[in-house]
Design an enzyme around this catalytic site. Sequence first.
Site, mmCIF file in Angstrom:
data_model
loop_
_atom_site.group_PDB
_atom_site.id
_atom_site.type_symbol
_atom_site.label_atom_id
_atom_site.label_comp_id
_atom_site.label_asym_id
_atom_site.label_seq_id
_atom_site.Cartn_x
_atom_site.Cartn_y
_atom_site.Cartn_z
ATOM 1 N N GLY A 11 0.836 -1.209 0.000
ATOM 2 C CA GLY A 11 0.000 0.000 0.000
ATOM 3 C C GLY A 11 0.862 1.247 0.000
ATOM 4 N N ALA A 12 2.020 1.132 -0.662
ATOM 5 C CA ALA A 12 3.065 2.150 -0.528
ATOM 6 C C ALA A 12 2.683 3.498 -1.124
ATOM 7 C CB ALA A 12 4.355 1.628 -1.172
ATOM 8 N N ARG A 92 -13.652 -0.502 3.806
ATOM 9 C CA ARG A 92 -15.080 -0.796 3.707
ATOM 10 C C ARG A 92 -15.745 0.282 2.852
ATOM 11 N NH1 ARG A 92 -18.966 -3.014 7.891
ATOM 12 N NH2 ARG A 92 -17.336 -2.798 9.438
ATOM 13 N N ASN A 131 -6.508 -2.471 7.935
ATOM 14 C CA ASN A 131 -7.681 -2.966 8.685
ATOM 15 C C ASN A 131 -8.504 -4.004 7.927
ATOM 16 O OD1 ASN A 131 -7.536 -1.630 11.155
ATOM 17 N ND2 ASN A 131 -8.196 0.290 10.200
ATOM 18 N N ASP A 159 -3.357 3.131 19.118
ATOM 19 C CA ASP A 159 -4.299 3.233 20.234
ATOM 20 C C ASP A 159 -3.534 3.508 21.536
ATOM 21 O OD1 ASP A 159 -6.471 2.260 18.436
ATOM 22 O OD2 ASP A 159 -5.215 0.483 18.440
ATOM 23 N N HIS A 187 -8.008 -3.999 17.432
ATOM 24 C CA HIS A 187 -7.919 -2.600 16.968
ATOM 25 C C HIS A 187 -9.285 -2.245 16.368
ATOM 26 C CE1 HIS A 187 -6.722 1.157 15.262
ATOM 27 N NE2 HIS A 187 -7.109 0.751 14.064
HETATM 28 P P1 NAD Z 1 -5.109 4.382 1.354
HETATM 29 O O1 NAD Z 1 -6.373 3.927 0.715
HETATM 30 O O2 NAD Z 1 -4.663 5.788 1.235
HETATM 31 O O3 NAD Z 1 -3.911 3.473 0.828
HETATM 32 C C1 NAD Z 1 -3.998 2.082 0.743
HETATM 33 C C2 NAD Z 1 -3.138 1.657 -0.420
HETATM 34 O O4 NAD Z 1 -3.120 0.237 -0.441
HETATM 35 C C3 NAD Z 1 -3.671 2.134 -1.777
HETATM 36 O O5 NAD Z 1 -2.651 2.852 -2.448
HETATM 37 C C4 NAD Z 1 -4.021 0.831 -2.486
HETATM 38 O O6 NAD Z 1 -3.762 0.902 -3.880
HETATM 39 C C5 NAD Z 1 -3.092 -0.143 -1.790
HETATM 40 N N1 NAD Z 1 -3.482 -1.545 -1.913
HETATM 41 C C6 NAD Z 1 -4.733 -2.072 -1.953
HETATM 42 N N2 NAD Z 1 -4.664 -3.392 -2.138
HETATM 43 C C7 NAD Z 1 -3.364 -3.718 -2.191
HETATM 44 C C8 NAD Z 1 -2.672 -4.937 -2.397
HETATM 45 N N3 NAD Z 1 -3.303 -6.086 -2.575
HETATM 46 N N4 NAD Z 1 -1.323 -4.894 -2.411
HETATM 47 C C9 NAD Z 1 -0.655 -3.748 -2.246
HETATM 48 N N5 NAD Z 1 -1.256 -2.565 -2.083
HETATM 49 C C10 NAD Z 1 -2.600 -2.551 -2.047
HETATM 50 O O7 NAD Z 1 -5.249 3.945 2.873
HETATM 51 P P2 NAD Z 1 -4.349 4.408 4.114
HETATM 52 O O8 NAD Z 1 -4.946 5.606 4.717
HETATM 53 O O9 NAD Z 1 -2.911 4.409 3.737
HETATM 54 O O10 NAD Z 1 -4.657 3.213 5.136
HETATM 55 C C11 NAD Z 1 -4.230 1.903 4.856
HETATM 56 C C12 NAD Z 1 -4.884 0.930 5.817
HETATM 57 O O11 NAD Z 1 -4.477 1.187 7.155
HETATM 58 C C13 NAD Z 1 -6.416 0.995 5.849
HETATM 59 O O12 NAD Z 1 -6.905 -0.331 5.964
HETATM 60 C C14 NAD Z 1 -6.695 1.763 7.133
HETATM 61 O O13 NAD Z 1 -7.984 1.489 7.657
HETATM 62 C C15 NAD Z 1 -5.617 1.199 8.013
HETATM 63 N N6 NAD Z 1 -5.294 1.960 9.216
HETATM 64 C C16 NAD Z 1 -4.947 1.237 10.318
HETATM 65 C C17 NAD Z 1 -4.602 1.878 11.476
HETATM 66 C C18 NAD Z 1 -4.200 1.092 12.704
HETATM 67 O O14 NAD Z 1 -3.961 1.705 13.752
HETATM 68 N N7 NAD Z 1 -4.098 -0.221 12.665
HETATM 69 C C19 NAD Z 1 -4.622 3.273 11.530
HETATM 70 C C20 NAD Z 1 -4.970 3.984 10.385
HETATM 71 C C21 NAD Z 1 -5.306 3.315 9.216
HETATM 72 C C1 LMR Z 2 -7.663 4.448 13.063
HETATM 73 O O1 LMR Z 2 -7.690 3.915 14.171
HETATM 74 O O2 LMR Z 2 -7.401 5.658 12.913
HETATM 75 C C2 LMR Z 2 -7.908 3.615 11.842
HETATM 76 O O3 LMR Z 2 -8.029 2.273 12.166
HETATM 77 C C3 LMR Z 2 -9.012 4.128 10.997
HETATM 78 C C4 LMR Z 2 -10.363 3.786 11.528
HETATM 79 O O4 LMR Z 2 -11.185 3.309 10.724
HETATM 80 O O5 LMR Z 2 -10.633 4.011 12.707
#
Ligand code: NAD
Ligand code: LMR
Length: 329
Positions: A11-12, A92, A131, A159, A187
């Site tokens: 997801g770089a 989602r 997520n 968190d 999470h």
């Molecule tokens: P984003 O949509 O900006 O970027 C995600 C990227 O992943 C996109 O560029 C997409 O093309 C790429 N992608 C999709 N499928 C892929 C695959 N099979 N292989 C490689 N790349 C792929 O989203 P973001 O804001 O960077 O967030 C990424 C994820 O992190 C989301 O699921 C978000 O909910 C999650 N997140 C988690 C936390 C946490 O604390 N755990 C916090 C914030 C966001």
């Molecule tokens: C967060 O905790 O900021 C992310 O997991 C995004 C979300 O859907 O809450």
Amino acid sequence: MSTPVKVAVTGAAGQIGYSLLFRIASGSLLGPDTPVQLRLLEITPALKALEGVVMELDDCAFPLLAGVETGDDPNVVFDGANIALLVGARPRTKGMERGDLLEANGAIFKPQGAALNAHAADDIKVLVTGNPANTNALIAKSNAPDIPAERFNALTRLDHNRALAQLAAKTGSTVNDITKMTIWGNHSATQYPDVFHSEVNGRNAAELIDDQDWLESTFIPTVQQRGAAIIAARGASSAASAANATVDHMRDWVLGTPEGDWVSMAVPSDGSYGIAEGIITSFPCTTAGGAYNIVQGLELNEFSRAKIDASVAELQGEREAVQALGLVE
Ligand code: NAD
Ligand code: LMR
């Protein structure tokens, strides 16, 4: 200079990636003496955008950046990876049920787990940020039978950091004054931020606050709902803070936690605290020598026990759903 550590990021080209890659390349992840090679995975339509990000990485002239490889095939990108930060996931979208989301992410994390199994270095450490992070990590782990289970973690450090900030504000202290914060569970909005063992300048935090109502009505929901609050305010989910937490988690896993403190890490349960074995759930952990240990022996009051059980039940439900989809055993 030592041999570069190969750090794969999925997801770089996304918003977290845009913060994360620059932190890794500048030395925030592995310190000022360790060169890194970035190995960046994206889906085919995002490779063009990724090219632009790589141009910007070049333009930073980071002394520690020993090369960047990009691609859309995990079997190539994960080749020789020592660290994998799995950020890319399927968000989602409207009308999508939870089961649909798990299935869509299964299509990402199953082949990525298999690719890590086949191509990553023997010392691979995997951290899932995308997520639903805990269950995505479970799917990847289940599809990588040759990699020790404990090498698959999920991110609850954001968190944890959020909880530190809220407690510091409440107690008029700084995050540096607080130790032994714990996030338990998923999470998700069921996570349980636990201050009953936390200390503020060496004093028990719950005793210092002495306000159960604040804990129940303000602190816990604020931390649980912080992701949603950021989406509501920013129109996009947390990115820089998520990248920062991803760096914090992996850095501490590799380089160790300070004496007298612990961090929150979602790791495969070994049955500690009576939590079902195998699910990937957040625990208080210390790390040393590149390995983590779940902190043992904490007494859990009735309130904490019920909160932990609720979040663990949610994770068990997610596990059953992905088992039914044939994504995990
Ligand atoms: P984003 O949509 O900006 O970027 C995600 C990227 O992943 C996109 O560029 C997409 O093309 C790429 N992608 C999709 N499928 C892929 C695959 N099979 N292989 C490689 N790349 C792929 O989203 P973001 O804001 O960077 O967030 C990424 C994820 O992190 C989301 O699921 C978000 O909910 C999650 N997140 C988690 C936390 C946490 O604390 N755990 C916090 C914030 C966001
Ligand atoms: C967060 O905790 O900021 C992310 O997991 C995004 C979300 O859907 O809450």
